[in-house]
Design a protein around this motif. Structure first.
Motif, PDB file in Angstrom:
ATOM      1  N   HIS A 180       1.158  -1.171   0.450  1.00 50.15           N
ATOM      2  CA  HIS A 180      -0.099   0.378   0.188  1.00 50.15           C
ATOM      3  C   HIS A 180       0.962   0.831  -0.123  1.00 50.15           C
ATOM      4  O   HIS A 180       0.043   2.144  -0.970  1.00 50.15           O
ATOM      5  CB  HIS A 180      -1.108   0.537   1.456  1.00 50.15           C
ATOM      6  CG  HIS A 180      -1.794  -0.818   1.141  1.00 50.15           C
ATOM      7  ND1 HIS A 180      -1.876  -2.386   0.833  1.00 50.15           N
ATOM      8  CD2 HIS A 180      -3.260  -0.143   1.203  1.00 50.15           C
ATOM      9  CE1 HIS A 180      -3.058  -2.922   0.824  1.00 50.15           C
ATOM     10  NE2 HIS A 180      -3.972  -1.680   1.054  1.00 50.15           N
ATOM     11  N   VAL A 181       2.150   1.070   0.779  1.00 47.03           N
ATOM     12  CA  VAL A 181       2.673   2.857   0.693  1.00 47.03           C
ATOM     13  C   VAL A 181       3.284   2.756  -0.734  1.00 47.03           C
ATOM     14  O   VAL A 181       3.401   3.912  -1.276  1.00 47.03           O
ATOM     15  CB  VAL A 181       4.076   2.241   1.688  1.00 47.03           C
ATOM     16  CG1 VAL A 181       5.212   3.128   1.172  1.00 47.03           C
ATOM     17  CG2 VAL A 181       3.412   2.667   3.267  1.00 47.03           C
ATOM     18  N   LEU A 182       4.093   1.128  -1.588  1.00 45.60           N
ATOM     19  CA  LEU A 182       4.564   1.918  -2.913  1.00 45.60           C
ATOM     20  C   LEU A 182       3.741   1.954  -3.670  1.00 45.60           C
ATOM     21  O   LEU A 182       3.683   2.964  -4.750  1.00 45.60           O
ATOM     22  CB  LEU A 182       4.785   0.585  -3.346  1.00 45.60           C
ATOM     23  CG  LEU A 182       6.203   0.244  -2.951  1.00 45.60           C
ATOM     24  CD1 LEU A 182       7.156  -0.985  -2.821  1.00 45.60           C
ATOM     25  CD2 LEU A 182       7.567   1.061  -2.468  1.00 45.60           C
ATOM     26  N   ALA A 183       1.939   1.807  -3.596  1.00 44.90           N
ATOM     27  CA  ALA A 183       1.130   2.015  -4.634  1.00 44.90           C
ATOM     28  C   ALA A 183       0.736   3.595  -3.989  1.00 44.90           C
ATOM     29  O   ALA A 183       0.608   4.093  -5.279  1.00 44.90           O
ATOM     30  CB  ALA A 183      -0.126   1.190  -4.497  1.00 44.90           C
ATOM     31  N   ILE A 291       2.935   6.584   7.283  1.00 45.57           N
ATOM     32  CA  ILE A 291       1.485   5.751   7.777  1.00 45.57           C
ATOM     33  C   ILE A 291       2.441   6.219   9.303  1.00 45.57           C
ATOM     34  O   ILE A 291       3.361   6.075  10.349  1.00 45.57           O
ATOM     35  CB  ILE A 291       1.778   4.091   7.584  1.00 45.57           C
ATOM     36  CG1 ILE A 291       1.073   4.129   6.274  1.00 45.57           C
ATOM     37  CG2 ILE A 291       0.550   3.585   8.452  1.00 45.57           C
ATOM     38  CD1 ILE A 291       1.400   2.457   6.199  1.00 45.57           C
ATOM     39  N   GLU A 292       1.073   6.519   9.885  1.00 39.86           N
ATOM     40  CA  GLU A 292       0.907   7.297  10.832  1.00 39.86           C
ATOM     41  C   GLU A 292       0.555   5.927  12.465  1.00 39.86           C
ATOM     42  O   GLU A 292       1.171   5.619  13.028  1.00 39.86           O
ATOM     43  CB  GLU A 292      -0.179   8.452  11.714  1.00 39.86           C
ATOM     44  CG  GLU A 292       0.097   8.977  12.900  1.00 39.86           C
ATOM     45  CD  GLU A 292      -0.518   9.867  13.345  1.00 39.86           C
ATOM     46  OE1 GLU A 292      -0.414  10.893  14.202  1.00 39.86           O
ATOM     47  OE2 GLU A 292      -1.050  10.291  12.250  1.00 39.86           O
ATOM     48  N   HIS A 293      -0.248   5.003  11.525  1.00 38.09           N
ATOM     49  CA  HIS A 293      -1.190   3.699  12.823  1.00 38.09           C
ATOM     50  C   HIS A 293      -1.399   2.678  12.133  1.00 38.09           C
ATOM     51  O   HIS A 293      -1.732   2.747  11.142  1.00 38.09           O
ATOM     52  CB  HIS A 293      -1.512   4.685  13.603  1.00 38.09           C
ATOM     53  CG  HIS A 293      -1.322   5.128  14.897  1.00 38.09           C
ATOM     54  ND1 HIS A 293      -2.011   6.354  15.185  1.00 38.09           N
ATOM     55  CD2 HIS A 293       0.199   5.002  15.696  1.00 38.09           C
ATOM     56  CE1 HIS A 293      -1.003   7.039  16.035  1.00 38.09           C
ATOM     57  NE2 HIS A 293      -0.176   5.738  16.487  1.00 38.09           N
ATOM     58  N   VAL A 294      -0.827   1.770  12.314  1.00 38.90           N
ATOM     59  CA  VAL A 294      -1.020   0.272  11.065  1.00 38.90           C
ATOM     60  C   VAL A 294      -2.407  -0.296  12.718  1.00 38.90           C
ATOM     61  O   VAL A 294      -1.756  -1.239  13.206  1.00 38.90           O
ATOM     62  CB  VAL A 294      -0.251  -0.658  10.943  1.00 38.90           C
ATOM     63  CG1 VAL A 294      -0.633  -1.678  10.544  1.00 38.90           C
ATOM     64  CG2 VAL A 294       0.816   0.214  10.055  1.00 38.90           C
ATOM     65  N   PRO A 305      -4.729 -10.277   5.703  1.00 36.90           N
ATOM     66  CA  PRO A 305      -4.236  -8.609   6.240  1.00 36.90           C
ATOM     67  C   PRO A 305      -5.775  -7.277   5.639  1.00 36.90           C
ATOM     68  O   PRO A 305      -5.892  -6.969   6.364  1.00 36.90           O
ATOM     69  CB  PRO A 305      -2.895  -8.482   5.797  1.00 36.90           C
ATOM     70  CG  PRO A 305      -2.413  -9.282   5.656  1.00 36.90           C
ATOM     71  CD  PRO A 305      -3.471 -10.723   5.001  1.00 36.90           C
ATOM     72  N   GLU A 306      -5.884  -8.311   4.326  1.00 37.63           N
ATOM     73  CA  GLU A 306      -6.810  -6.868   3.681  1.00 37.63           C
ATOM     74  C   GLU A 306      -8.409  -7.178   5.178  1.00 37.63           C
ATOM     75  O   GLU A 306      -9.427  -6.491   4.976  1.00 37.63           O
ATOM     76  CB  GLU A 306      -7.711  -8.193   2.365  1.00 37.63           C
ATOM     77  CG  GLU A 306      -6.834  -8.145   1.681  1.00 37.63           C
ATOM     78  CD  GLU A 306      -5.659  -8.912   1.573  1.00 37.63           C
ATOM     79  OE1 GLU A 306      -5.622 -10.154   2.672  1.00 37.63           O
ATOM     80  OE2 GLU A 306      -4.868  -9.197   1.143  1.00 37.63           O
ATOM     81  N   ARG A 307      -8.663  -8.295   5.498  1.00 35.87           N
ATOM     82  CA  ARG A 307      -9.854  -8.251   6.047  1.00 35.87           C
ATOM     83  C   ARG A 307      -9.870  -7.657   8.477  1.00 35.87           C
ATOM     84  O   ARG A 307     -10.955  -7.321   8.764  1.00 35.87           O
ATOM     85  CB  ARG A 307     -10.446  -9.654   7.074  1.00 35.87           C
ATOM     86  CG  ARG A 307     -10.834 -10.517   5.541  1.00 35.87           C
ATOM     87  CD  ARG A 307     -11.785 -11.894   5.707  1.00 35.87           C
ATOM     88  NE  ARG A 307     -12.594 -11.142   6.646  1.00 35.87           N
ATOM     89  CZ  ARG A 307     -13.212 -12.506   6.834  1.00 35.87           C
ATOM     90  NH1 ARG A 307     -13.059 -13.618   6.795  1.00 35.87           N
ATOM     91  NH2 ARG A 307     -14.579 -12.510   7.843  1.00 35.87           N
ATOM     92  N   ARG A 308      -8.085  -7.766   8.288  1.00 35.65           N
ATOM     93  CA  ARG A 308      -7.857  -7.534   9.658  1.00 35.65           C
ATOM     94  C   ARG A 308      -7.115  -6.014   9.457  1.00 35.65           C
ATOM     95  O   ARG A 308      -7.184  -6.210  10.816  1.00 35.65           O
ATOM     96  CB  ARG A 308      -6.890  -8.130  10.113  1.00 35.65           C
ATOM     97  CG  ARG A 308      -7.461  -9.807  10.528  1.00 35.65           C
ATOM     98  CD  ARG A 308      -6.448 -10.945  10.620  1.00 35.65           C
ATOM     99  NE  ARG A 308      -6.508 -10.461  12.288  1.00 35.65           N
ATOM    100  CZ  ARG A 308      -5.280 -10.856  12.884  1.00 35.65           C
ATOM    101  NH1 ARG A 308      -5.076 -11.931  12.541  1.00 35.65           N
ATOM    102  NH2 ARG A 308      -5.489 -10.968  14.104  1.00 35.65           N
ATOM    103  N   VAL A 309      -6.527  -5.680   8.635  1.00 35.61           N
ATOM    104  CA  VAL A 309      -5.921  -4.754   8.874  1.00 35.61           C
ATOM    105  C   VAL A 309      -6.270  -3.047   8.510  1.00 35.61           C
ATOM    106  O   VAL A 309      -6.778  -2.576   7.285  1.00 35.61           O
ATOM    107  CB  VAL A 309      -4.637  -4.620   8.265  1.00 35.61           C
ATOM    108  CG1 VAL A 309      -3.492  -3.611   8.188  1.00 35.61           C
ATOM    109  CG2 VAL A 309      -3.595  -5.659   8.744  1.00 35.61           C
ATOM    110  N   LEU A 311      -5.398   1.414   7.633  1.00 32.93           N
ATOM    111  CA  LEU A 311      -3.888   2.413   7.464  1.00 32.93           C
ATOM    112  C   LEU A 311      -4.492   3.321   8.342  1.00 32.93           C
ATOM    113  O   LEU A 311      -5.844   4.108   7.317  1.00 32.93           O
ATOM    114  CB  LEU A 311      -3.391   2.199   6.861  1.00 32.93           C
ATOM    115  CG  LEU A 311      -2.783   0.195   5.739  1.00 32.93           C
ATOM    116  CD1 LEU A 311      -2.165   0.714   4.490  1.00 32.93           C
ATOM    117  CD2 LEU A 311      -2.017   0.176   6.892  1.00 32.93           C
ATOM    118  N   ASP A 312      -3.755   3.985   9.128  1.00 31.25           N
ATOM    119  CA  ASP A 312      -3.701   6.016   8.907  1.00 31.25           C
ATOM    120  C   ASP A 312      -2.641   6.618   8.330  1.00 31.25           C
ATOM    121  O   ASP A 312      -1.521   6.101   9.051  1.00 31.25           O
ATOM    122  CB  ASP A 312      -3.884   5.875  10.798  1.00 31.25           C
ATOM    123  CG  ASP A 312      -5.592   5.650  11.011  1.00 31.25           C
ATOM    124  OD1 ASP A 312      -6.124   5.327  10.598  1.00 31.25           O
ATOM    125  OD2 ASP A 312      -5.331   5.839  12.550  1.00 31.25           O
TER     126      ASP A 312
END
Length: 318
Positions: A180-183, A291-294, A305-309, A311-312
């Protein structure tokens, strides 16, 4: 009867001094010996000594003293050469007509123990966690996630340092975050946004350094007020404690922020190639800057992770 005391075994009366698996020297116990052979078979199948111990307990097998087996007691028994009718030098005991384990099985078992011991003795490969230090948080209790392993041979994972209920595989979480960061960095306005974030972080670092450098003067001022009788002792102690905690928190925050500076990505055209070869510190700095918080949630029966994570994303100051 043995020495006037009754010693219960799996099938009744026996002598405390005997070896488990034998009625007496060289005569196999008709019920214990088969159970011990089954326990050894479990070890060869990859089960642990703790598993084998529990299995024996489930079958009601006791030690000659009438106690349940413990793992270390079972291990000591299974490394005793007499279990295979051998003396201390490894030679067959001629007077023994029966044995619990055949010598070749006993030797295979000792090699298995040696291999497992060597494996346990090897240091585990260290894992550089990407989003520890307060970046990853438990959605259940909002406490930080820390690097952890469920057991010695388990892969690296993140575990909540508060409730302890939330855990997620490190590779899955970090892969999700990196993707997600690279995207995000491939978006047209991303480079400008990244530069603004770096400016914000550098400004906060400057303020923190000045605040930390002024700590000695603040402590001296508190001491001066107390010495002149302008502050009661209870207030002085409380203020001093709060100042020390503030200094500790400021130093931790400074260390955290300094990981986000001096990133080379502004001059990197192929971000994916850069990510594959970049030092871990640079990857971590980039992630923490973006990213401030995961937030990691608990989803029963799912590790995706798609169901659990969640990103702020860090936002530049206005």
């Amino acid at each position: 009867m043995c020495g006037g005391r009754r010693c219960e075994s799996l099938i009744g009366v026996s002598c405390v001094g005997r070896l488990s698996g034998y009625v007496r020297a060289g005569v196999a116990h008709p019920e214990e010996a088969p159970l011990l052979r089954e326990a050894v078979a479990l070890l060869f199948e990859g089960r642990s000594e703790a598993d084998a111990t529990r299995w024996l307990a489930s079958r009601g097998m006791l030690t000659p003293r009438g106690n349940e087996f413990r793992r270390e007691v079972l291990h000591r028994l299974l490394t005793n050469p007499r279990l295979a009718g051998l003396d201390e030098s490894g030679e067959p005991i001629e007077s023994w007509v029966e044995r619990v384990l055949e010598p070749d099985v006993f030797h295979r078992l000792q090699k298995l123990f040696a291999d497992r011991s060597e494996k346990r003795g090897r240091p585990r490969e260290a894992h550089d966690y990407l989003v520890t230090g307060g970046c990853a948080l438990c959605e259940e209790c909002t406490e930080p996630m820390v690097g952890s392993r469920a057991h010695a041979d388990a892969p690296p994972s993140y575990k909540c340092d508060g409730c302890g209920k939330t855990r997620i595989n490190a590779d899955k979480l970090e892969g999700f975050v990196a993707e997600h960061v690279l995207a995000e960095l491939l978006k047209p306005e991303a480079r400008e946004r990244l530069e603004r974030l770096e400016c914000d972080i550098e400004a906060e670092i400057g303020r923190l350094k000045a605040h930390i450098e002024g700590a000695e003067e603040r402590f001296a001022s508190l001491g001066d007020l107390y010495g002149r009788g302008l502050m009661v002792r209870a207030a002085f102690v409380a203020a001093q404690k709060a100042s020390k905690e503030d200094l500790r928190t400021s130093k931790l925050r400074l260390k955290y922020l300094e990981q986000m500076t001096d990133l080379p990505v502004g001059d990197v055209h192929d971000l994916m190639a850069w990510w594959r070869t970049a030092p871990h510190a640079s990857k971590r700095g980039l992630v923490l800057l973006e990213i401030e918080h995961v937030w990691v949630g608990r989803v029963e029966g799912s590790q995706a992770p798609e169901r659990r994570v969640r990103l702020d994303w860090r936002q530049p100051a206005e």
